[in-house]
Scaffold this motif. Structure first.
Motif, PDB file in Angstrom:
ATOM      1  N   ARG A 216      -6.550   1.957  -5.890  1.00  0.00           N
ATOM      2  CA  ARG A 216      -6.370   1.743  -4.451  1.00  0.00           C
ATOM      3  C   ARG A 216      -6.336   3.101  -3.786  1.00  0.00           C
ATOM      4  N   ASP A 244     -10.394  -0.576  -4.398  1.00  0.00           N
ATOM      5  CA  ASP A 244     -10.055  -1.121  -3.096  1.00  0.00           C
ATOM      6  C   ASP A 244      -9.706   0.073  -2.208  1.00  0.00           C
ATOM      7  N   GLU A 280      -5.953  -7.548  12.400  1.00  0.00           N
ATOM      8  CA  GLU A 280      -4.891  -8.547  12.489  1.00  0.00           C
ATOM      9  C   GLU A 280      -3.606  -8.072  11.817  1.00  0.00           C
ATOM     10  N   GLN A 281      -3.733  -7.186  10.815  1.00  0.00           N
ATOM     11  CA  GLN A 281      -2.521  -6.639  10.188  1.00  0.00           C
ATOM     12  C   GLN A 281      -1.762  -5.769  11.186  1.00  0.00           C
ATOM     13  N   LEU A 285       2.046  -6.612  12.917  1.00  0.00           N
ATOM     14  CA  LEU A 285       3.200  -5.709  12.895  1.00  0.00           C
ATOM     15  C   LEU A 285       3.597  -5.287  14.309  1.00  0.00           C
ATOM     16  N   GLU A 298       2.920   1.806   7.958  1.00  0.00           N
ATOM     17  CA  GLU A 298       3.486   0.810   7.038  1.00  0.00           C
ATOM     18  C   GLU A 298       2.408   0.183   6.164  1.00  0.00           C
ATOM     19  N   ILE A 299       1.273  -0.103   6.764  1.00  0.00           N
ATOM     20  CA  ILE A 299       0.188  -0.757   6.026  1.00  0.00           C
ATOM     21  C   ILE A 299      -0.347   0.174   4.940  1.00  0.00           C
ATOM     22  N   GLY A 302       2.331   0.672   2.157  1.00  0.00           N
ATOM     23  CA  GLY A 302       2.406  -0.506   1.303  1.00  0.00           C
ATOM     24  C   GLY A 302       1.223  -0.567   0.356  1.00  0.00           C
ATOM     25  N   PHE A 303       0.071  -0.338   0.899  1.00  0.00           N
ATOM     26  CA  PHE A 303      -1.166  -0.402   0.122  1.00  0.00           C
ATOM     27  C   PHE A 303      -1.152   0.583  -1.048  1.00  0.00           C
ATOM     28  N   ARG A 305       1.485   1.693  -2.603  1.00  0.00           N
ATOM     29  CA  ARG A 305       2.686   1.628  -3.413  1.00  0.00           C
ATOM     30  C   ARG A 305       2.356   1.126  -4.809  1.00  0.00           C
TER      31      ARG A 305
END
Ligand SMILES: Nc1ncnc2c1ncn2[C@@H]1O[C@H](COP(=O)(O)OP(=O)(O)OP(=O)(O)O)[C@@H](O)[C@H]1O
Ligand SMILES: [Mg+2]
Lengths: 305, 222
Positions: A216, A244, A280-281, A285, A298-299, A302-303, A305
């Motif tokens: 990722r 990804d 949309e993400q 938020l 945040e996105i 998180g991605f 992590r």
């Protein structure tokens, strides 16, 4: 050791103090401190820079920390570390490299890690790369990881580049014997003008061997990433690789997946997806009270992590 | 509490203009539980997105507690207390249930607080708090987590877009009770978009949207 170097140890190896178990801390091109244990021996190489880490057969629940930090601008080094993991051992190896460069010269660490993993042994390997400092000099890391997995042995590799590495060429090679298992999880963040190349080549030679590669990455600014992965299935085996990537600003990401089936019983899958953060993400938020920038952060966090 | 004045939303489809919402006016007061219903494509979600600030109306104004918020951003409206549960919940790779609900609450939640929000939607805290909000969750689970984020916001306007979709019958009954309890809170109103008779029956007032218009006061057939 000064504050800058201590902080880097925390970032790359979560080391707040001297670790328990075996360790070798390398700072500015030299061994800073080392500890061998009854089951894990660390020896300086005679012919070149680096160490041999010898883990006795049957060693259980022990860890080895081998962090590298460079705080001196202009230091360039190639270091060879060889791990010999004995039969049925079960260990955690924490590597990692941090470079603080506030000078004009390039600082570079090329770590060549070889793993010889005996039958039935299990290894968890964690590697974190991090760069900081406001000098003009570049922070460069070119890790090479070479893995030989014996019968029914396993390695789970977590390879993370947190931030601040200007240029990196990450080469991973693995060969698996019968029943062996490999899991690679890569997390990569590039920003500004950084460049990262990941090149993974896995040979599934043994019957019932398996590999799972999950990458990722996030590319920001004008950074560039190239992801190459090749899984070769030479027997009855299972291989899966997944890349990804989130692309932002003016970044460029390329993914070149390859799966080669040389046996009718090889099952190989590759997935690759590159795209910007889904609108949309961000919107969701924002409806929770975050600003657009906070949502993005945040996105991305998180991605990765 | 919320007043919509002559709202219209028009989009251009090639040469033609299409009116998705046509001159909607509506006032919703404190402690009201309002249901909005109507055929697929009648503009319910569009209206909800306009209230949340996700879509800007082409005409008309929105007032919240007396002030005009037509130009306010999504974030600002959220901070004022407008919360909106999506019809289709969003996935987040890598973000855990506990983190998403904490973001909604605006503070890092303790397990006890998470348990409270998750139990309202019938989810066990231990089983779900460390799950990622991604495609490994079932549709119904994702919907419940979406609802939990709204409960955690503790807002003044709670807007739910088809909350029943994907939720099993047994849990559905307790969900209705949850909604009824919510509106009793001071300074709060609940707006639910739904096709479900039970929700419509539980509401104080029902608004029927058809082809982007509220035609006449809706009379419930009992
Ligand atoms: N960007 C768009 N482009 C074209 N048409 C659109 C767009 N956005 C919405 N519409 C149309 O507007 C109408 C209203 O959509 P909306 O999602 O508000 O309906 P809804 O009442 O929520 O329906 P449902 O009950 O199926 O959820 C639909 O006909 C839809 O196709
Ligand atoms: Mg809808």
């Amino acid at each position: 050791m000064d504050k800058i170097r201590q902080d880097m140890l925390v970032k790359i190896a979560e080391l707040h103090e001297i670790p328990s178990g075996a360790y070798n801390i390398r700072a500015d091109g030299e061994t800073y401190s080392r500890n061998s244990t009854e089951n894990i021996e660390i020896i300086t190489k005679k012919d070149k820079q680096g160490i041999d880490i010898i883990i006795k057969p049957g060693t259980k629940n022990e860890s080895v920390h081998i962090p590298v930090i460079i705080g001196q601008s202009g230091l360039e080094e190639v270091v060879y570390n060889d791990f010999y993991v004995g039969k049925d051992a079960n260990v955690v190896i924490i590597a990692g490299c941090g470079i603080h460069n506030c000078g004009g010269g390039n600082s570079r660490h090329d770590g060549v890690h070889r793993f010889f993993i005996d039958e039935g042994a299990k290894v968890k390997y964690v590697e974190k790369h991090y760069g900081e400092g406001d000098g003009r000099g570049k922070r460069i890391m070119n890790p090479q990881t070479i893995v030989e997995l014996g019968k029914k042995s396993e390695i789970e590799m977590e390879m993370v580049q947190i931030e601040g590495v200007d240029s990196t060429d990450r080469v991973t090679r693995a060969e698996l014997s019968e029943g062996a298992k490999l899991v690679i999880t890569e997390r990569l963040l590039t920003h500004e003008n950084q460049y990262a190349r990941t090149d993974i080549d896995v040979k599934l030679n043994g019957r019932d061997s398996s590999a799972n590669i999950i990458s990722r990455s996030v590319a920001k600014g004008s950074s560039e990433q190239l992801f190459i992965s090749k899984i070769e299935g030479n027997n009855k085996c299972k291989g899966h690789s997944e890349c990804d990537a989130i692309i932002m600003d003016n970044a460029v990401v390329k993914a070149l997946p390859e799966v080669d089936a040389n046996s009718v019983d090889a099952e190989l899958v590759h997935e690759a997806a590159i795209g910007k953060i889904a609108g949309e993400q961000i919107i969701k938020l924002m409806t929770l009270g975050l600003t657009e920038e906070e949502a993005e952060k945040e996105i991305v966090n998180g991605f990765l992590r | 509490m919320l007043e919509l004045k002559n709202l219209s939303y028009t989009i251009n489809e090639g040469e033609n203009e299409k009116k998705i919402l046509d001159n909607i006016s509506l006032t919703i007061g404190d402690n009201e539980f309002v249901a909005i219903t109507g055929p697929n494509g009648s503009g319910k979600s569009t209206l909800a997105k306009i209230i949340a600030g996700i879509i800007n109306p082409t005409e008309g104004n929105i007032f919240f507690e007396g002030s005009d918020i037509t130009k306010a951003s999504i974030t600002d409206r959220a901070k004022m207390g407008i919360s909106y549960a999506f019809q289709q919940p969003v996935h987040f790779k890598g973000i855990k249930v506990r983190e998403l609900i904490s973001l909604a609450a605006g503070t890092k939640l303790k397990v006890a607080q998470l348990r409270e929000y998750l139990s309202r939607v019938g989810l066990d805290v231990n089983q779900y708090m460390n799950r990622q909000v991604d495609s490994t969750l079932s549709g119904g689970e994702l919907k419940r987590i979406e609802l939990a984020t709204i409960f955690a916001r503790n807002g003044k306007i709670l807007l739910f877009d088809e909350p029943e979709a994907g939720i099993d019958l047994w849990s559905f009954q307790s969900l209705i009770q949850t909604f009824e309890k919510l509106k009793e809170k001071e300074n709060c109103c609940v707006i639910i978009i739904s096709h479900q008779e039970k929700i419509i029956n539980a509401a104080d007032r029902v608004i029927l949207l058809s082809e982007g218009r509220i035609d006449k006061p809706y009379v419930m057939e009992r």
